[in-house]
Scaffold this motif. Structure first.
Motif, PDB file in Angstrom:
ATOM      1  N   LYS A  76      39.659  39.024  35.499  1.00 16.63           N
ATOM      2  CA  LYS A  76      40.153  39.757  36.669  1.00 16.63           C
ATOM      3  C   LYS A  76      41.255  40.725  36.245  1.00 16.63           C
ATOM      4  CE  LYS A  76      42.743  38.856  40.863  1.00 16.63           C
ATOM      5  NZ  LYS A  76      43.523  37.831  41.534  1.00 16.63           N
ATOM      6  N   ASN A  77      42.192  40.215  35.450  1.00 18.72           N
ATOM      7  CA  ASN A  77      43.282  41.069  34.974  1.00 18.72           C
ATOM      8  C   ASN A  77      42.779  42.190  34.083  1.00 18.72           C
ATOM      9  OD1 ASN A  77      45.456  40.039  36.232  1.00 18.72           O
ATOM     10  ND2 ASN A  77      46.572  39.523  34.367  1.00 18.72           N
ATOM     11  N   ARG A 120      42.956  50.726  36.004  1.00 12.45           N
ATOM     12  CA  ARG A 120      44.260  51.380  36.043  1.00 12.45           C
ATOM     13  C   ARG A 120      44.389  52.440  34.939  1.00 12.45           C
ATOM     14  NH1 ARG A 120      48.831  49.719  33.405  1.00 12.45           N
ATOM     15  NH2 ARG A 120      47.858  47.734  32.901  1.00 12.45           N
ATOM     16  N   ILE A 150      41.251  44.863  36.274  1.00 13.91           N
ATOM     17  CA  ILE A 150      42.302  45.649  36.950  1.00 13.91           C
ATOM     18  C   ILE A 150      42.899  46.652  35.959  1.00 13.91           C
ATOM     19  CG2 ILE A 150      44.650  45.491  37.930  1.00 13.91           C
ATOM     20  CD1 ILE A 150      43.793  42.785  39.159  1.00 13.91           C
TER      21      ILE A 150
END
Lengths: 489, 249
Positions: free
Chosen positions: A5-6, A13, A9
């Motif tokens: 998930k990180n 980004r 992200i």
């Protein structure tokens, strides 16, 4: 899940940086796919060549051994050499069959020659009065020099090497010639002999042996010899003018009915590997082959054709290595910059208790996700491009192969193989490729970029990603979160 | 004059007398003769030497000292970012030396920094949720919980989806405190938490810490040199330079 998930992200980004990494990996993947496809194609060609040249073994006379310690200036030595030569025991058809019964031999064929005189026909001969020596002679005629004609029997189509090599080409042939050629008293004669005796297809000729036994044959084909094959400068006829071609069983029938006739047998054995030749030779000696004979292979001939392709293969390997080294360095540098830019993030994440391992896995996952997307795109683009590249690489080989196939077809008397050749199943394909591989253009991408190439690409891509991630892995292990945060403050 | 005493600190308990202090009932963290020397420092060059402090649940502490006294070093030892060179730190009866310090940081303690240390590319609630994720908290609606925590530190719900860079310093510090509370730790460690804030905001932030200590029985340790903070806390520990140890108030 938290790691992925990180990672996701983070990818969203840092679009710019990840697009840059993606483009680099895409270029590497594209170059790798094309290079691997070239290597694949080169490998295919090398295999085709090696398969086209069947691993053949022939029995030849060991002249070197014979001439050892021979001093031609001494009459006594000459006499000894003659006796030694006369004592060499030759081999018969049954010996050949015995030799062929070996684990190392896949198949065999042979030519069986016997000398006969003309009964209903005359030898084609108008010799010059100039007595110019012919050196060591030329093949079968000299062996049977005391008779008018050499009757050469082939055990199979494979044995008809003169037609395969193009030394002989069929100029006329009956419709059913290949259906009956290997079973019965049928012959192919030289067109010069046909002209000399006014013979045509379906005519019958009679030959006789030294004891007056008469043998009748029907002409089912007329062939001619290439002009450059004629080494007898002082004869207006070609070497093969008085060579009559038939099948081995016809010759066997003659030699069986008259055992005193002098005959020659030239067997060719197809073996499974060149590595076994020495073992095979020893086996032949054990089975009774005179030690003045040795086995010879066509290995040199078979490998000579692939040197240029092997060069391409080695160039592709070098190109692949350079691409990987340069690509790896670029990725490594980008990763280093990435880590420096994200030092603060690492500090914060470490401070809130995310372990070094999880953090490393997150950074590697980011790179792996971007890489997999880029690898897939690169492989697709590379696959489409490599079809053209591979076909361009194969073009000359494809043309040569097609020309050669057509030429062999014509040599055997047909416009193409389907018309002129008998249907011999799988063997026919081998015959077509004999000495020249049957190379066909790639018409689908998966023929060039197969699962092996894709797996290699995946392996290379992921290894590259892992190697270039070393920077981030080491940095994460070394960073002190508090120092990072203090620097930031 | 150089004092040769080994202990380089004094403490002031505003609530309890000396007798009570000697026999604390609810010690959550105990620093026992902790010393720290950087790897590249000389043998006797300690950043922190023989420090012994006790911290109880339900109290708010200040660690005070001038620059170079080792406040940040002590904070990194307490928060498990560094390990003692000598001595040990006991948390809830267990030595940090044998603990998984990542787990300790994302379960047992919350850390608040002077410069907030939030991830600027995330919203306020995402920063708090990240901390929950790091802890492995299994909560159905993490965002709801994040908003609840934000409200607890005085931030309205509509701040949840704002990028942290759009928040004021005081608001960011509140988010940082909410993040540190996301997994309900037993202890909050704050490094100059009001250093970048105005007086009014400082007072509000300190009120939050006081509430956490006195109402939620958490141990709050604030590293500071602010007199305002020292006036608010229950106990002050003064750190002196290793070779210049003298008594404080």
């Amino acid at each position: 899940m938290f790691i992925l998930k990180n990672a996701w992200i983070s990818i969203k980004r840092n679009k710019g940086r990840n697009i840059l990494i993606g483009i680099i990996i895409l270029i590497i993947a594209c170059a790798c796919t094309i290079t691997l496809a070239i290597k694949n194609t080169a490998g295919y060609l090398i295999n085709s060549y090696k398969n086209a040249y069947e691993k053949e073994v022939t029995i030849s006379f060991n002249r070197e051994n014979m001439m050892k310690d021979f001093n031609p200036s001494q009459e006594e030595e000459k006499q000894k050499a003659k006796e030694k030569f006369d004592n060499i025991s030759s081999y018969t058809i049954s010996d050949v069959e015995k030799f062929a019964d070996s684990d190392y031999i896949e198949s065999y064929y042979y030519t069986y020659g016997v000398g006969l005189n003309g009964n209903s026909i005359e030898k084609a001969e108008i010799e010059s009065n100039n007595d110019i020596p012919n050196g060591f002679g030329h093949g079968k005629e000299n062996n049977m020099s005391s008779t008018d004609f050499t009757l050469t029997g082939y055990s199979s189509l494979d044995a008809m090497s003169e037609f395969i090599s193009g030394t002989y080409t069929m100029s006329e042939i009956t419709d059913n010639a290949w259906d009956i050629a290997f079973n019965g008293n049928y012959v192919f004669i030289n067109e010069e002999l046909a002209e000399y005796n006014d013979l045509k297809l379906n005519d019958k000729i009679k030959l006789e042996d030294e004891d007056g036994n008469i043998y009748e044959f029907e002409i089912i084909g007329i062939f001619k010899e290439k002009e450059e094959g004629n080494t007898n400068a002082m004869s207006m006829f070609s070497n093969s003018a008085n060579t009559i071609l038939t099948n081995a069983s016809a010759v066997t029938n003659i030699t069986t009915s008259n055992e005193d006739l002098r005959s020659t047998i030239s067997p060719t054995f197809i073996i499974d590997s060149y590595d076994n030749v020495e073992k095979l030779q020893n086996e032949f000696y054990e089975k009774g082959l005179d030690e003045n004979f040795v086995l010879q292979t066509n290995e040199e001939e078979a490998t000579s054709g692939v040197s240029s392709i092997e060069n391409i293969n080695s160039f592709a390997t070098t190109f692949l290595s350079l691409t990987l080294i340069i690509g790896g360095i670029v990725l490594f540098v980008i990763n280093m910059i990435n880590i420096r830019e994200r030092k603060y993030e690492i500090g914060v994440l470490r401070t809130i208790g995310i372990s070094k391992l999880k953090l490393t896995m997150q950074f590697v996952s980011e790179l792996v996700i971007v890489s997999i997307v880029a690898l897939i795109l690169g492989a697709c683009i590379g696959a489409v491009s490599s079809k053209g590249v591979s076909n361009a690489l194969l073009e000359s080989e494809i043309n040569s192969s097609n020309e050669r196939t057509e030429e062999i077809g014509k040599n055997f008397g047909g416009e193409n193989m389907n018309g002129g050749m008998p249907d011999r199943g799988g063997d026919r394909g081998e015959m077509r490729g004999k000495g020249m591989p049957v190379v066909e253009a790639y018409d689908s991408i998966d023929a060039v970029v197969d699962i092996k190439v894709l797996l290699e690409l995946l392996g290379i891509g992921l290894s590259l990603v892992l190697v270039s991630s070393v920077a981030s892995m080491v940095s994460i292990q070394r960073f002190s979160p508090l120092t990072i945060l203090k620097e930031r403050s | 004059m150089v004092n040769k005493k080994k202990n380089n600190y004094v403490s002031k308990d505003k609530i309890r007398n000396n007798f009570e202090r000697k026999e604390p009932k609810n010690i959550i963290l105990s620093i026992k003769k902790a010393s720290y020397r950087y790897n590249d420092a000389e043998e006797n060059d300690y950043a922190l030497k023989d420090v012994s402090f006790d911290f109880e649940s339900g109290k708010i502490y200040a660690i005070r000292g001038r620059s170079g006294t080792g406040k940040t070093t002590l904070l990194s030892l307490i928060s498990g970012l560094e390990k003692c060179t000598e001595g040990e730190i006991i948390f809830d009866g267990k030595s940090l030396n044998g603990m998984n310090l990542d787990k300790y940081r994302n379960s047992d303690i919350g850390i608040v920094f002077q410069s907030y240390n939030l991830l600027p590319f995330m919203t306020a609630s995402e920063n708090i949720i990240l901390s929950m994720d790091a802890n492995g908290l299994k909560i159905k609606n993490k965002k709801e919980k994040a908003i609840e925590l934000m409200e607890k530190v005085g931030l309205k719900e509509n701040y949840a989806d704002r990028k942290v860079l759009r928040l004021s310093g005081g608001e960011q510090q509140r988010v940082a405190i909410a993040r540190s509370l996301s997994y309900n730790p037993k202890m909050i460690i704050a490094d100059e938490p009001t250093g970048n804030l105005d007086k009014q905001t400082e007072t509000e932030i300190l009120e939050i810490f006081k509430k956490l200590a006195h109402e939620e029985n958490k141990c709050v340790i604030i590293v500071t040199h602010s007199q305002n903070v020292c006036d608010t806390v229950d106990v002050i520990y003064d750190l002196k330079k290793v070779k210049d140890v003298s008594a404080s108030k």
